[in-house]
Design a protein around this motif. Structure first.
Motif, PDB file in Angstrom:
ATOM      1  N   GLN A 150       0.994  -1.251   0.164  1.00 27.34           N
ATOM      2  CA  GLN A 150       0.179   0.119  -0.070  1.00 27.34           C
ATOM      3  C   GLN A 150       0.801   1.145  -0.120  1.00 27.34           C
ATOM      4  O   GLN A 150       0.549   2.191  -0.703  1.00 27.34           O
ATOM      5  CB  GLN A 150      -0.950  -0.026   1.288  1.00 27.34           C
ATOM      6  CG  GLN A 150      -2.121  -1.106   1.042  1.00 27.34           C
ATOM      7  CD  GLN A 150      -3.046  -1.051   2.185  1.00 27.34           C
ATOM      8  OE1 GLN A 150      -2.630  -0.756   3.158  1.00 27.34           O
ATOM      9  NE2 GLN A 150      -4.300  -1.453   1.783  1.00 27.34           N
ATOM     10  N   TRP A 151       1.981   1.176   0.556  1.00 32.18           N
ATOM     11  CA  TRP A 151       2.839   2.295   0.638  1.00 32.18           C
ATOM     12  C   TRP A 151       3.486   2.634  -0.698  1.00 32.18           C
ATOM     13  O   TRP A 151       3.430   3.819  -1.091  1.00 32.18           O
ATOM     14  CB  TRP A 151       4.019   2.204   1.706  1.00 32.18           C
ATOM     15  CG  TRP A 151       5.086   3.307   2.024  1.00 32.18           C
ATOM     16  CD1 TRP A 151       4.906   4.508   2.442  1.00 32.18           C
ATOM     17  CD2 TRP A 151       5.933   3.186   1.136  1.00 32.18           C
ATOM     18  NE1 TRP A 151       6.026   4.959   2.052  1.00 32.18           N
ATOM     19  CE2 TRP A 151       6.960   4.461   1.499  1.00 32.18           C
ATOM     20  CE3 TRP A 151       6.930   2.299   0.312  1.00 32.18           C
ATOM     21  CZ2 TRP A 151       8.122   4.814   0.866  1.00 32.18           C
ATOM     22  CZ3 TRP A 151       8.047   2.765  -0.442  1.00 32.18           C
ATOM     23  CH2 TRP A 151       8.631   4.081   0.006  1.00 32.18           C
ATOM     24  N   ARG A 153       2.100   1.656  -3.466  1.00 28.77           N
ATOM     25  CA  ARG A 153       1.080   2.283  -4.468  1.00 28.77           C
ATOM     26  C   ARG A 153       0.863   3.816  -4.113  1.00 28.77           C
ATOM     27  O   ARG A 153       0.635   4.649  -5.238  1.00 28.77           O
ATOM     28  CB  ARG A 153      -0.257   1.402  -4.050  1.00 28.77           C
ATOM     29  CG  ARG A 153      -0.258   0.064  -4.515  1.00 28.77           C
ATOM     30  CD  ARG A 153      -1.339  -0.656  -4.193  1.00 28.77           C
ATOM     31  NE  ARG A 153      -1.552  -2.089  -4.953  1.00 28.77           N
ATOM     32  CZ  ARG A 153      -2.149  -3.002  -4.115  1.00 28.77           C
ATOM     33  NH1 ARG A 153      -2.941  -2.738  -3.047  1.00 28.77           N
ATOM     34  NH2 ARG A 153      -2.083  -4.145  -4.814  1.00 28.77           N
ATOM     35  N   ASP A 154       1.003   4.281  -2.952  1.00 28.47           N
ATOM     36  CA  ASP A 154       0.827   5.798  -2.422  1.00 28.47           C
ATOM     37  C   ASP A 154       1.812   6.583  -3.161  1.00 28.47           C
ATOM     38  O   ASP A 154       1.523   7.385  -3.704  1.00 28.47           O
ATOM     39  CB  ASP A 154       0.741   5.739  -1.254  1.00 28.47           C
ATOM     40  CG  ASP A 154      -0.554   5.321  -0.384  1.00 28.47           C
ATOM     41  OD1 ASP A 154      -1.343   4.810  -0.991  1.00 28.47           O
ATOM     42  OD2 ASP A 154      -0.494   5.430   0.829  1.00 28.47           O
ATOM     43  N   ALA A 157       1.370   6.703  -7.035  1.00 25.62           N
ATOM     44  CA  ALA A 157       0.316   7.867  -7.264  1.00 25.62           C
ATOM     45  C   ALA A 157       0.813   9.176  -7.123  1.00 25.62           C
ATOM     46  O   ALA A 157       0.393   9.953  -7.867  1.00 25.62           O
ATOM     47  CB  ALA A 157      -0.892   7.388  -6.328  1.00 25.62           C
ATOM     48  N   LYS A 158       1.687   9.140  -6.061  1.00 25.50           N
ATOM     49  CA  LYS A 158       2.246  10.587  -5.713  1.00 25.50           C
ATOM     50  C   LYS A 158       3.178  11.108  -6.924  1.00 25.50           C
ATOM     51  O   LYS A 158       3.104  12.085  -7.572  1.00 25.50           O
ATOM     52  CB  LYS A 158       2.892  10.687  -4.730  1.00 25.50           C
ATOM     53  CG  LYS A 158       2.047  10.726  -3.166  1.00 25.50           C
ATOM     54  CD  LYS A 158       2.751  10.726  -2.149  1.00 25.50           C
ATOM     55  CE  LYS A 158       1.926  10.403  -0.869  1.00 25.50           C
ATOM     56  NZ  LYS A 158       2.667  10.224   0.408  1.00 25.50           N
ATOM     57  N   TYR A 181      -6.493  11.914  -6.316  1.00 25.71           N
ATOM     58  CA  TYR A 181      -5.517  11.393  -5.364  1.00 25.71           C
ATOM     59  C   TYR A 181      -4.500  12.615  -5.381  1.00 25.71           C
ATOM     60  O   TYR A 181      -3.882  12.713  -6.291  1.00 25.71           O
ATOM     61  CB  TYR A 181      -5.139  10.235  -5.786  1.00 25.71           C
ATOM     62  CG  TYR A 181      -4.093   9.350  -4.585  1.00 25.71           C
ATOM     63  CD1 TYR A 181      -2.814   9.485  -4.522  1.00 25.71           C
ATOM     64  CD2 TYR A 181      -4.824   8.934  -3.635  1.00 25.71           C
ATOM     65  CE1 TYR A 181      -2.064   8.873  -3.841  1.00 25.71           C
ATOM     66  CE2 TYR A 181      -4.276   8.145  -2.601  1.00 25.71           C
ATOM     67  CZ  TYR A 181      -2.744   8.255  -2.700  1.00 25.71           C
ATOM     68  OH  TYR A 181      -1.926   7.834  -1.665  1.00 25.71           O
ATOM     69  N   TRP A 182      -4.153  13.393  -4.105  1.00 25.52           N
ATOM     70  CA  TRP A 182      -2.990  13.895  -4.067  1.00 25.52           C
ATOM     71  C   TRP A 182      -2.888  14.169  -2.717  1.00 25.52           C
ATOM     72  O   TRP A 182      -3.622  14.337  -1.844  1.00 25.52           O
ATOM     73  CB  TRP A 182      -3.391  15.355  -4.805  1.00 25.52           C
ATOM     74  CG  TRP A 182      -2.181  16.201  -4.703  1.00 25.52           C
ATOM     75  CD1 TRP A 182      -1.623  17.267  -3.765  1.00 25.52           C
ATOM     76  CD2 TRP A 182      -0.809  16.234  -5.605  1.00 25.52           C
ATOM     77  NE1 TRP A 182      -0.604  17.798  -4.107  1.00 25.52           N
ATOM     78  CE2 TRP A 182       0.051  17.216  -4.982  1.00 25.52           C
ATOM     79  CE3 TRP A 182      -0.549  15.218  -6.549  1.00 25.52           C
ATOM     80  CZ2 TRP A 182       1.382  17.482  -5.599  1.00 25.52           C
ATOM     81  CZ3 TRP A 182       0.720  15.381  -7.066  1.00 25.52           C
ATOM     82  CH2 TRP A 182       1.550  16.488  -6.788  1.00 25.52           C
ATOM     83  N   TYR A 183      -1.540  14.308  -2.354  1.00 29.54           N
ATOM     84  CA  TYR A 183      -0.898  14.642  -1.170  1.00 29.54           C
ATOM     85  C   TYR A 183       0.035  15.741  -0.995  1.00 29.54           C
ATOM     86  O   TYR A 183       0.740  16.071  -1.865  1.00 29.54           O
ATOM     87  CB  TYR A 183      -0.063  13.518  -0.293  1.00 29.54           C
ATOM     88  CG  TYR A 183      -0.851  12.321   0.309  1.00 29.54           C
ATOM     89  CD1 TYR A 183      -1.045  11.323  -0.588  1.00 29.54           C
ATOM     90  CD2 TYR A 183      -1.545  12.535   1.322  1.00 29.54           C
ATOM     91  CE1 TYR A 183      -1.718  10.276  -0.165  1.00 29.54           C
ATOM     92  CE2 TYR A 183      -2.625  11.398   1.878  1.00 29.54           C
ATOM     93  CZ  TYR A 183      -2.670  10.190   1.047  1.00 29.54           C
ATOM     94  OH  TYR A 183      -3.293   9.224   1.398  1.00 29.54           O
TER      95      TYR A 183
END
Length: 183
Positions: A150-151, A153-154, A157-158, A181-183
């Motif tokens: 999951q990390w 994948r995150d 995505a970033k 999706y955005w951080y």
């Protein structure tokens, strides 16, 4: 270390096997599952540090799995060992890279599918052990692997969003408002 690009095809292979070759009930019935793929499944006295061996004949496309007699009565470890050896067989037959780590990944994905595993959040570990038919060690390792996956994948995505929006702050903020999706 295992990376997502190596693990996704292995997880997909496990999922395909579950959908096509099992009744989809958890825990997966490993003896019938592996017997579909091997010429023989035998107990054998192996060295203490060896749980099993898989002998594969390319010419006849047949496999024999030898399981250490010390695993008799250790249900969760026995089931994981069979799933691991099944991983070797299926990866070889599908022309995939086949390492011990990837076979462990296959075993985890087969016995504890990610979607089902994530539904176990908040459930006492002994209930998860019973649901999946694995050991406590296998549960902990699968939880760690899913967290890593999951990390990763995150992170992907970033990175994709940085590539997509670059330095355009206005577009990034609009994407966030639009629920992208955005951080």
């Amino acid at each position: 270390m295992l990376y997502l690009h190596n693990c996704e095809p292995v997880a997909a292979l496990a999922e395909r096997f579950i959908n096509e070759r099992t009744d989809r009930e958890l825990p997966i019935k490993m003896i019938p599952a592996i017997r579909q793929e091997v010429a023989a499944l035998l107990w054998h006295d192996l060295p203490d540090d060896v749980d099993s061996l898989m002998l594969y004949d390319d010419a006849s496309d047949t496999a024999t799995v030898l399981v250490n007699t010390k695993l008799r009565g250790i249900s969760g470890r026995f089931r994981f060992t069979l799933a691991h050896e099944l991983g070797h067989i299926l990866m070889l037959r599908n022309g995939m890279k086949c390492t011990e780590e990837l076979c462990d990944e296959f075993a985890g994905a087969l016995l504890m599918p990610e979607r089902e595993f994530l539904r176990q959040r908040g459930v006492p570990i002994d209930k998860s052990i019973a649901k999946f038919g694995v050991s406590k060690t296998a549960i902990w390792r699968r939880a760690a692997r899913i967290a890593e996956i999951q990390w990763e994948r995150d992170i992907h995505a970033k990175i994709d969003n940085v590539i997509k929006y670059g330095d355009d702050l206005t577009r990034m903020l609009q994407a966030a408002v639009d629920g992208e999706y955005w951080y």
